[in-house]
Design a protein around this motif. Sequence first.
Motif, short mmCIF file in Angstrom:
data_model
loop_
_atom_site.label_atom_id
_atom_site.label_comp_id
_atom_site.label_asym_id
_atom_site.label_seq_id
_atom_site.Cartn_x
_atom_site.Cartn_y
_atom_site.Cartn_z
N LEU A 23 0.82 -1.21 0.00
CA LEU A 23 0.00 0.00 0.00
C LEU A 23 0.86 1.26 0.00
O LEU A 23 0.57 2.22 -0.71
CB LEU A 23 -0.95 0.00 1.19
CG LEU A 23 -2.05 -1.05 1.14
CD1 LEU A 23 -2.84 -1.05 2.44
CD2 LEU A 23 -2.98 -0.80 -0.04
N LEU A 24 1.92 1.24 0.78
CA LEU A 24 2.82 2.39 0.82
C LEU A 24 3.48 2.61 -0.53
O LEU A 24 3.52 3.73 -1.05
CB LEU A 24 3.88 2.18 1.90
CG LEU A 24 4.89 3.31 2.08
CD1 LEU A 24 4.18 4.61 2.44
CD2 LEU A 24 5.90 2.94 3.14
N ALA A 25 3.96 1.54 -1.15
CA ALA A 25 4.62 1.65 -2.46
C ALA A 25 3.64 2.15 -3.52
O ALA A 25 3.99 3.00 -4.35
CB ALA A 25 5.21 0.30 -2.86
N GLN A 26 2.41 1.65 -3.51
CA GLN A 26 1.42 2.06 -4.51
C GLN A 26 0.99 3.50 -4.29
O GLN A 26 0.77 4.25 -5.25
CB GLN A 26 0.21 1.12 -4.48
CG GLN A 26 0.53 -0.27 -4.98
CD GLN A 26 1.18 -0.26 -6.34
OE1 GLN A 26 0.64 0.30 -7.30
NE2 GLN A 26 2.35 -0.86 -6.45
N GLY A 27 0.88 3.92 -3.04
CA GLY A 27 0.55 5.31 -2.74
C GLY A 27 1.64 6.26 -3.21
O GLY A 27 1.36 7.32 -3.78
N LEU A 28 2.88 5.87 -2.98
CA LEU A 28 4.02 6.67 -3.42
C LEU A 28 4.06 6.76 -4.95
O LEU A 28 4.25 7.84 -5.50
CB LEU A 28 5.32 6.07 -2.89
CG LEU A 28 6.61 6.80 -3.27
CD1 LEU A 28 6.60 8.23 -2.77
CD2 LEU A 28 7.80 6.05 -2.70
N LEU A 29 3.83 5.66 -5.61
CA LEU A 29 3.82 5.63 -7.07
C LEU A 29 2.71 6.53 -7.63
O LEU A 29 2.93 7.29 -8.57
CB LEU A 29 3.65 4.20 -7.57
CG LEU A 29 3.71 3.98 -9.08
CD1 LEU A 29 5.04 4.44 -9.65
CD2 LEU A 29 3.49 2.51 -9.38
N ALA A 30 1.54 6.46 -7.04
CA ALA A 30 0.42 7.29 -7.50
C ALA A 30 0.75 8.77 -7.31
O ALA A 30 0.48 9.59 -8.19
CB ALA A 30 -0.84 6.91 -6.74
N ALA A 31 1.34 9.12 -6.17
CA ALA A 31 1.71 10.51 -5.92
C ALA A 31 2.76 10.99 -6.91
O ALA A 31 2.69 12.11 -7.42
CB ALA A 31 2.22 10.66 -4.49
N GLN A 32 3.74 10.14 -7.21
CA GLN A 32 4.77 10.52 -8.18
C GLN A 32 4.16 10.77 -9.56
O GLN A 32 4.56 11.69 -10.25
CB GLN A 32 5.83 9.43 -8.27
CG GLN A 32 6.71 9.36 -7.05
CD GLN A 32 7.61 8.14 -7.04
OE1 GLN A 32 7.33 7.13 -7.68
NE2 GLN A 32 8.70 8.22 -6.28
#
Length: 66
Positions: free
Chosen positions: A30-39
């Motif tokens: 979830l953290l990785a996907q949230g970071l990717l979406a923000a980027q």
Amino acid sequence: MPSAKPQGHWPDKTSRIEFRATEDNRSSFLLAQGLLAAQRVLADREQFVLDVAGQQEWERINRRSA
């Protein structure tokens, strides 16, 4: 004769892929996907509007060594 299943119907259990995750794996995912979406969102922006405090924080962060 092939079976006529309605569109969107789940496949038979024999063709499903089972996936289980531990709490740590889910959190990391979830953290990785949230970071990717923000980027992705930030990469498309051409203009950023910051208030004075936000601009000072931005400048402080960018002064740090890499």
